[in-house]
Scaffold this motif. Structure first.
Motif, PDB file in Angstrom:
ATOM      1  N   ALA A  87      29.580  26.035  29.326  1.00 46.82           N
ATOM      2  CA  ALA A  87      30.048  26.092  30.713  1.00 46.82           C
ATOM      3  C   ALA A  87      31.206  27.078  30.871  1.00 46.82           C
ATOM      4  N   ILE A  88      32.029  27.225  29.837  1.00 44.26           N
ATOM      5  CA  ILE A  88      33.168  28.138  29.921  1.00 44.26           C
ATOM      6  C   ILE A  88      32.689  29.579  30.042  1.00 44.26           C
ATOM      7  N   GLU A  89      31.607  29.914  29.350  1.00 46.55           N
ATOM      8  CA  GLU A  89      31.047  31.258  29.468  1.00 46.55           C
ATOM      9  C   GLU A  89      30.384  31.471  30.823  1.00 46.55           C
ATOM     10  N   LYS A  90      29.994  30.381  31.488  1.00 52.98           N
ATOM     11  CA  LYS A  90      29.353  30.472  32.797  1.00 52.98           C
ATOM     12  C   LYS A  90      30.370  30.344  33.942  1.00 52.98           C
ATOM     13  N   ALA A  91      31.618  30.091  33.604  1.00 55.34           N
ATOM     14  CA  ALA A  91      32.657  29.919  34.626  1.00 55.34           C
ATOM     15  C   ALA A  91      32.943  31.229  35.349  1.00 55.34           C
ATOM     16  N   ILE A  92      33.527  31.118  36.548  1.00 54.86           N
ATOM     17  CA  ILE A  92      34.063  32.304  37.228  1.00 54.86           C
ATOM     18  C   ILE A  92      35.377  32.642  36.530  1.00 54.86           C
ATOM     19  N   TYR A  93      35.464  33.835  35.977  1.00 52.95           N
ATOM     20  CA  TYR A  93      36.615  34.190  35.145  1.00 52.95           C
ATOM     21  C   TYR A  93      37.018  35.631  35.432  1.00 52.95           C
ATOM     22  N   GLY A  94      38.317  35.874  35.402  1.00 50.94           N
ATOM     23  CA  GLY A  94      38.779  37.245  35.586  1.00 50.94           C
ATOM     24  C   GLY A  94      40.273  37.371  35.366  1.00 50.94           C
ATOM     25  N   GLU A  95      40.757  38.584  35.509  1.00 50.15           N
ATOM     26  CA  GLU A  95      42.183  38.886  35.373  1.00 50.15           C
ATOM     27  C   GLU A  95      42.627  39.758  36.547  1.00 50.15           C
ATOM     28  N   ILE A  96      43.865  39.560  36.967  1.00 50.64           N
ATOM     29  CA  ILE A  96      44.444  40.358  38.047  1.00 50.64           C
ATOM     30  C   ILE A  96      45.775  40.921  37.565  1.00 50.64           C
ATOM     31  N   LYS A  97      45.957  42.209  37.726  1.00 53.73           N
ATOM     32  CA  LYS A  97      47.246  42.830  37.400  1.00 53.73           C
ATOM     33  C   LYS A  97      48.163  42.680  38.595  1.00 53.73           C
ATOM     34  N   VAL A  98      49.342  42.130  38.354  1.00 54.13           N
ATOM     35  CA  VAL A  98      50.281  41.857  39.440  1.00 54.13           C
ATOM     36  C   VAL A  98      51.409  42.885  39.423  1.00 54.13           C
ATOM     37  N   ASN A  99      51.479  43.682  40.484  1.00 53.43           N
ATOM     38  CA  ASN A  99      52.568  44.661  40.595  1.00 53.43           C
ATOM     39  C   ASN A  99      53.329  44.507  41.902  1.00 53.43           C
ATOM     40  N   GLN A 100      53.099  43.383  42.582  1.00 53.89           N
ATOM     41  CA  GLN A 100      53.829  43.042  43.802  1.00 53.89           C
ATOM     42  C   GLN A 100      53.737  41.528  43.979  1.00 53.89           C
ATOM     43  N   PRO A 101      54.567  40.947  44.852  1.00 56.71           N
ATOM     44  CA  PRO A 101      54.503  39.490  45.062  1.00 56.71           C
ATOM     45  C   PRO A 101      53.102  39.044  45.483  1.00 56.71           C
ATOM     46  N   ILE A 102      52.731  37.842  45.059  1.00 54.01           N
ATOM     47  CA  ILE A 102      51.399  37.316  45.349  1.00 54.01           C
ATOM     48  C   ILE A 102      51.510  35.840  45.730  1.00 54.01           C
ATOM     49  N   ASP A 103      50.795  35.447  46.775  1.00 53.86           N
ATOM     50  CA  ASP A 103      50.713  34.040  47.170  1.00 53.86           C
ATOM     51  C   ASP A 103      49.391  33.474  46.679  1.00 53.86           C
ATOM     52  N   ILE A 104      49.448  32.243  46.158  1.00 50.01           N
ATOM     53  CA  ILE A 104      48.267  31.611  45.580  1.00 50.01           C
ATOM     54  C   ILE A 104      48.132  30.187  46.104  1.00 50.01           C
ATOM     55  N   LEU A 105      46.911  29.827  46.459  1.00 49.44           N
ATOM     56  CA  LEU A 105      46.581  28.457  46.847  1.00 49.44           C
ATOM     57  C   LEU A 105      45.401  28.027  45.996  1.00 49.44           C
TER      58      LEU A 105
END
Length: 283
Positions: free
Chosen positions: A198-216
């Motif tokens: 299931a971990i290989e089937k998960a939605i997975y990714g990386e984001i490079k952060v170079n400015q403030p980011i809001d997350i919910l």
């Protein structure tokens, strides 16, 4: 640039069921929302209260202890599955466990290192991110599509307005069971349970952060205010959290459910689902 938490708010409230099977966690290295599901055979094999509650509490403790390690999110999750699987089956008689017995959980989780945010999602928990003026929503909609089959069936029941909530749910239970049997299958949906695949089937990714980011990050018991009740546009949900606070959103959500306590206007599996959310501002 390293990532710092400049603002944080969380909520995790029980719904109409006896126990809260959601849990949230926030650390300097990451955050998560877990939305547990107990098996459908009305059995609790490892916990007197709720197997799903045991399951999400196990993961919450494990993540607090391991998310800071120099490993990828996938590596941490796979190691966790191996450990919880051993513990679960050590507490049960494996030969007597059916597919409908085992607990599982949706999850939305992030891990930060330097200026990178790693994310992983399974099930129907969601991740909303606002970078600059752009809002991104990450969510697996597979379970939503399966749920809609049940909701449509509920809406088409004869004398719907005269049935109790329990009568409505009993009438569609076979479809609910059929959907649950599709967990962690190629033609079904992927969920956090005891399958490393299931971990290989998960939605997975990386984001490079170079400015403030809001997350919910939210369980479906919170995000349903947008994608089920349509009270807030899905792409405005994060802005509402920023401007009004997640507590205000939660109050509106419960008002909708209380007004529709017979689940006629919005067919659903519980009168009130457990509702969980994490809001973060990172810079």
């Amino acid at each position: 640039m390293s990532i710092n938490i400049s603002s944080c708010d969380t909520l995790c409230y029980k719904g109409s069921a006896k126990y809260n099977e959601d849990i949230v966690g926030v650390t300097p290295w990451g955050a998560w929302v877990l939305d547990g599901a107990t098996g459908l055979n009305n059995k609790n094999l490892v916990c007197k209260e709720s197997d799903a509650k045991w399951y999400v509490n196990w993961w919450n403790k494990y993540l607090y202890e391991n998310i800071n390690k120099e490993k990828t999110l996938k590596e941490i999750m796979i190691e966790g599955i191996k450990n919880i699987k051993l513990e679960y089956y050590s507490k049960t008689e494996k030969s007597k466990i059916e597919k409908l017995d085992t607990p599982s959980s949706s999850i939305s989780i992030i891990k930060y290192r330097d200026n990178i945010i790693e994310y992983l999602l399974l099930g129907d928990c969601s991740l909303h991110m606002k970078i600059g003026e752009n809002t991104h929503i990450i969510k697996d909609r597979t379970i939503c599509k399966l749920d809609k089959i049940v909701y449509d069936e509920m809406e088409n029941l004869d004398n719907l307005s005269k049935l109790s909530f329990e009568e409505i749910k009993t009438s569609v239970m076979q479809t609910i069971i059929n959907n649950r049997l599709k967990k962690n299958t190629e033609n079904g949906y992927w969920i956090l349970e005891f399958e490393e695949k299931a971990i290989e089937k998960a939605i997975y990714g990386e984001i490079k952060v170079n400015q403030p980011i809001d997350i919910l990050m939210a369980s479906d018991g919170f995000s349903c205010i947008s994608d089920r009740y349509n009270l807030i546009n899905e792409y405005n949900l994060l802005d509402c959290a920023i401007n009004d606070g997640i507590g205000v959103i939660y109050s509106k959500l419960r008002s909708v459910e209380e007004d529709d306590f017979k689940t006629i206007k919005f067919p659903r599996f519980k009168v009130k689902d457990d509702s969980s959310c994490v809001y973060l501002n990172l810079d």
